[in-house]
Design an enzyme around this catalytic site. Sequence first.
Site, PDB file in Angstrom:
ATOM      1  N   ASN A  42       0.837  -1.195   0.000  1.00  0.00           N
ATOM      2  CA  ASN A  42       0.000   0.000   0.000  1.00  0.00           C
ATOM      3  C   ASN A  42       0.875   1.249   0.000  1.00  0.00           C
ATOM      4  O   ASN A  42       1.982   1.266   0.567  1.00  0.00           O
ATOM      5  CB  ASN A  42      -1.014  -0.001   1.144  1.00  0.00           C
ATOM      6  CG  ASN A  42      -0.430  -0.198   2.516  1.00  0.00           C
ATOM      7  OD1 ASN A  42       0.598  -0.847   2.685  1.00  0.00           O
ATOM      8  ND2 ASN A  42      -1.076   0.354   3.519  1.00  0.00           N
ATOM      9  N   GLU A  44       0.352   5.273   0.717  1.00  0.00           N
ATOM     10  CA  GLU A  44      -0.561   6.311   1.203  1.00  0.00           C
ATOM     11  C   GLU A  44      -0.092   7.702   0.787  1.00  0.00           C
ATOM     12  O   GLU A  44       1.047   7.898   0.359  1.00  0.00           O
ATOM     13  CB  GLU A  44      -0.674   6.204   2.729  1.00  0.00           C
ATOM     14  CG  GLU A  44      -1.312   4.880   3.143  1.00  0.00           C
ATOM     15  CD  GLU A  44      -1.549   4.752   4.634  1.00  0.00           C
ATOM     16  OE1 GLU A  44      -1.033   5.586   5.414  1.00  0.00           O
ATOM     17  OE2 GLU A  44      -2.257   3.802   5.017  1.00  0.00           O
ATOM     18  N   CYS A  53      -4.263   0.695  -2.341  1.00  0.00           N
ATOM     19  CA  CYS A  53      -4.095  -0.584  -1.650  1.00  0.00           C
ATOM     20  C   CYS A  53      -3.026  -1.453  -2.319  1.00  0.00           C
ATOM     21  O   CYS A  53      -2.783  -1.349  -3.530  1.00  0.00           O
ATOM     22  CB  CYS A  53      -5.403  -1.365  -1.669  1.00  0.00           C
ATOM     23  SG  CYS A  53      -6.713  -0.639  -0.678  1.00  0.00           S
ATOM     24  N   GLU A  55      -3.105  -4.636  -3.060  1.00  0.00           N
ATOM     25  CA  GLU A  55      -3.611  -5.540  -4.105  1.00  0.00           C
ATOM     26  C   GLU A  55      -3.657  -4.822  -5.448  1.00  0.00           C
ATOM     27  O   GLU A  55      -3.261  -5.361  -6.487  1.00  0.00           O
ATOM     28  CB  GLU A  55      -5.035  -6.017  -3.770  1.00  0.00           C
ATOM     29  CG  GLU A  55      -5.160  -6.816  -2.491  1.00  0.00           C
ATOM     30  CD  GLU A  55      -5.478  -5.947  -1.269  1.00  0.00           C
ATOM     31  OE1 GLU A  55      -4.902  -4.845  -1.156  1.00  0.00           O
ATOM     32  OE2 GLU A  55      -6.303  -6.371  -0.451  1.00  0.00           O
ATOM     33  N   CYS A  86     -10.250  -5.041   0.855  1.00  0.00           N
ATOM     34  CA  CYS A  86     -11.346  -4.073   0.924  1.00  0.00           C
ATOM     35  C   CYS A  86     -12.301  -4.271  -0.264  1.00  0.00           C
ATOM     36  O   CYS A  86     -11.987  -4.981  -1.231  1.00  0.00           O
ATOM     37  CB  CYS A  86     -10.789  -2.645   0.932  1.00  0.00           C
ATOM     38  SG  CYS A  86     -10.258  -2.064  -0.686  1.00  0.00           S
ATOM     39  N   CYS A  89     -10.908  -3.369  -3.786  1.00  0.00           N
ATOM     40  CA  CYS A  89      -9.981  -4.374  -4.330  1.00  0.00           C
ATOM     41  C   CYS A  89     -10.729  -5.628  -4.759  1.00  0.00           C
ATOM     42  O   CYS A  89     -10.364  -6.265  -5.745  1.00  0.00           O
ATOM     43  CB  CYS A  89      -8.895  -4.697  -3.312  1.00  0.00           C
ATOM     44  SG  CYS A  89      -7.728  -3.337  -3.113  1.00  0.00           S
TER      45      CYS A  89
HETATM   46  N1  THU Z   1      -5.314  -1.460   2.503  1.00  0.00           N
HETATM   47  C1  THU Z   1      -4.770  -2.300   1.560  1.00  0.00           C
HETATM   48  O1  THU Z   1      -3.643  -2.097   1.127  1.00  0.00           O
HETATM   49  N2  THU Z   1      -5.511  -3.338   1.142  1.00  0.00           N
HETATM   50  C2  THU Z   1      -6.770  -3.629   1.571  1.00  0.00           C
HETATM   51  O2  THU Z   1      -7.412  -4.526   1.058  1.00  0.00           O
HETATM   52  C3  THU Z   1      -7.348  -2.865   2.691  1.00  0.00           C
HETATM   53  C4  THU Z   1      -6.638  -1.616   3.045  1.00  0.00           C
HETATM   54  C5  THU Z   1      -4.534  -0.308   2.959  1.00  0.00           C
HETATM   55  C6  THU Z   1      -5.095   1.012   2.534  1.00  0.00           C
HETATM   56  C7  THU Z   1      -4.512   1.933   3.590  1.00  0.00           C
HETATM   57  O3  THU Z   1      -3.213   2.326   3.172  1.00  0.00           O
HETATM   58  C8  THU Z   1      -4.370   1.057   4.811  1.00  0.00           C
HETATM   59  O4  THU Z   1      -4.478  -0.287   4.354  1.00  0.00           O
HETATM   60  C9  THU Z   1      -5.422   1.310   5.867  1.00  0.00           C
HETATM   61  O5  THU Z   1      -6.690   1.241   5.363  1.00  0.00           O
END
Ligand code: THU
Length: 130
Positions: A42, A44, A53, A55, A86, A89
């Site tokens: 991920n 940010e 994310c 994925e 999530c 994704c």
């Molecule tokens: N996140 C992912 O990388 N994948 C997911 O399926 C759920 C959330 C990340 C997004 C964000 O950077 C952090 O997790 C918190 O939500």
Amino acid sequence: MTNSDLVEIARQARDQAHAPYSNFQVGAALECADGRIFSGCNVENSSYGLSMCAERVAIFKAISEGFRNFKRIAVIADTRVPVRPCGACRQVISDLFPRDAEVILANLHGQIETTQISVLLPSPFDRSFF
Ligand code: THU
């Protein structure tokens, strides 16, 4: 390549996560039909909504390199139970992977669960339905 091997690649990708806002690091790794592996973490942003994310980073890396015949994907985070992708994704995986593609869910404690994208997202948006 076993599911555990793919999880290990996702775990290594997670080490690259840029998650200073949530402090929730995620790694992902996917396997293409020809055996090629792509991983992602991920990423940010200070404008939170721009974050991406793990994925989708792995999937978009593969697409951008000309690969789109995907077989399975693993995701890992430091969670009490294996992490779930999530909703966004799930939709992206559903669009690009076969309906019965394995989604491998893992955590840093070595727990691994295997499911299918059709179970995680039983009723996706799919343009071919309409
Ligand atoms: N996140 C992912 O990388 N994948 C997911 O399926 C759920 C959330 C990340 C997004 C964000 O950077 C952090 O997790 C918190 O939500």
